[in-house]
Scaffold this active site. Structure first.
Site, PDB file in Angstrom:
ATOM      1  N   ASP A   1       2.042 -33.000 -17.092  1.00  0.00           N
ATOM      2  CA  ASP A   1       2.816 -33.638 -18.066  1.00  0.00           C
ATOM      3  C   ASP A   1       2.228 -33.640 -19.345  1.00  0.00           C
ATOM      4  O   ASP A   1       2.221 -34.269 -20.256  1.00  0.00           O
ATOM      5  CB  ASP A   1       2.387 -35.274 -17.667  1.00  0.00           C
ATOM      6  CG  ASP A   1       2.985 -35.660 -16.468  1.00  0.00           C
ATOM      7  OD1 ASP A   1       4.297 -35.038 -15.857  1.00  0.00           O
ATOM      8  OD2 ASP A   1       2.674 -36.488 -15.961  1.00  0.00           O
TER       9      ASP A   1
ATOM     10  N   ASN B   1      -4.235 -37.727 -17.932  1.00  0.00           N
ATOM     11  CA  ASN B   1      -3.548 -37.766 -17.007  1.00  0.00           C
ATOM     12  C   ASN B   1      -4.026 -37.230 -15.594  1.00  0.00           C
ATOM     13  O   ASN B   1      -3.791 -38.033 -14.788  1.00  0.00           O
ATOM     14  CB  ASN B   1      -2.323 -36.766 -17.210  1.00  0.00           C
ATOM     15  CG  ASN B   1      -1.274 -36.732 -16.247  1.00  0.00           C
ATOM     16  OD1 ASN B   1      -1.210 -36.100 -15.296  1.00  0.00           O
ATOM     17  ND2 ASN B   1       0.018 -37.376 -16.609  1.00  0.00           N
TER      18      ASN B   1
ATOM     19  N   LYS C   1      -3.283 -36.070  -8.055  1.00  0.00           N
ATOM     20  CA  LYS C   1      -2.024 -36.306  -8.435  1.00  0.00           C
ATOM     21  C   LYS C   1      -1.087 -35.968  -7.351  1.00  0.00           C
ATOM     22  O   LYS C   1      -0.793 -34.698  -7.079  1.00  0.00           O
ATOM     23  CB  LYS C   1      -1.652 -35.831  -9.577  1.00  0.00           C
ATOM     24  CG  LYS C   1      -2.310 -36.410 -10.586  1.00  0.00           C
ATOM     25  CD  LYS C   1      -1.693 -36.156 -12.187  1.00  0.00           C
ATOM     26  CE  LYS C   1      -0.436 -37.013 -12.502  1.00  0.00           C
ATOM     27  NZ  LYS C   1      -0.656 -38.412 -12.591  1.00  0.00           N
TER      28      LYS C   1
END
Length: 280
Positions: A244, A23, A57
């Protein structure tokens, strides 16, 4: 409608491609280890593979949520992963200015779902010459992506891949309509994101929740319906993943999923051969 990510053809009857990895980059060692797992399992199951990891992110629920090592450091790690494993790599970009430097390392640029209508971002990604993977916004119907496809094809030669990752359904939940995969595939090659499709946005309080037990069933269904690529994120300890975690599977589950996917593909190929019809 075919594009190439590195040396890997995607779409147009090419074998199912695997886009898999982390991720977000947590450390250089973890990224290399995950890429090694992707390379090993992809070779074992005969799947062409692209390694994915986010470098920064930007779309986080909480102000202090982990974002990654930073854009420049993350690209340095991806460059090393690419050099040492030989795998093509992909990562997401959030601002037009990031597209050109990211394209110097990444073989494919990913446009996040919430940004899939940002013309300047899509233009910059396409103009880099790299293929562009556009994730369908949770707020869009599958057919609506034809406008994003037109933007990519107008601004650059690299080609476009469309990724399904679920549609908003009520509060803090997503639903995957498998019919959408077929509809999107009329526009461009299609990828199914089995990780983010099981997210429950905001359901974790300070972060998104998820139902990782649904990753495999949805991935199996998508491959049976017909996709050109499968996107899966895994983590050595999902419960401790900084981003996540509830939507990610561990390496053992990842291996099991690939075995299931290959079995489905083999069964479909045998069925088509027996019926005398071509690949969907």
């Amino acid at each position: 409608m075919t594009l190439r990510i590195g040396d890997i053809p995607v779409g147009g009857g090419a074998p199912l491609a695997l886009i898999a990895g982390l991720n977000v980059i947590e450390s250089e060692e973890a990224a290399l280890a995950a890429a090694g797992t992707v390379r090993e399992l992809a070779a074992r199951f005969g799947l062409p593979a692209i390694f994915k990891a986010s470098v920064d992110k930007a779309n986080r629920s909480h102000l202090h949520s982990y974002r990654g090592p930073g854009f420049d450091e993350g690209l340095r790690v991806l460059a090393r992963v690419k050099a040492e494993t030989g795998l093509p790599v992909t990562t997401d970009v959030h601002e037009p200015a990031q597209a050109k430097p990211a394209a110097e390392v990444a073989d494919c640029l990913q446009v996040p779902a919430f940004l899939c209508r940002q013309t300047d971002l899509i233009k910059a990604c396409a103009a880099s010459g790299r293929p562009v993977n556009i994730k369908k916004g949770q707020f869009l119907a599958p057919e609506d992506l034809h406008l994003a496809v037109e933007k990519v094809r107008a601004f650059g030669p690299g080609g476009v891949l469309l990724t399904e990752r679920g549609t908003s359904f009520g509060y803090r939940d997503l639903v995957v309509d498998m019919r959408g995969l077929r509809r999107m595939r009329r526009l461009a090659p299609v990828c199914f994101d089995a990780t983010h499709a099981v997210q429950r946005p905001g359901a974790g309080g300070l972060a998104s929740g998820g139902e990782r037990e649904m990753v495999a069933p949805l991935a199996r269904a998508a491959v049976a319906v017909g996709v050109d690529a499968l996107f899966v994120e895994f983590h050595p300890d999902p419960e401790r993943a900084p981003c996540d975690g509830p939507s990610q599977i561990d390496a053992a589950a990842f291996e099991s999923l690939l075995a299931q996917v290959c079995a489905i593909q083999q069964a479909l190929a045998q069925s088509r051969a027996g019926e005398g019809i071509g690949r969907c």
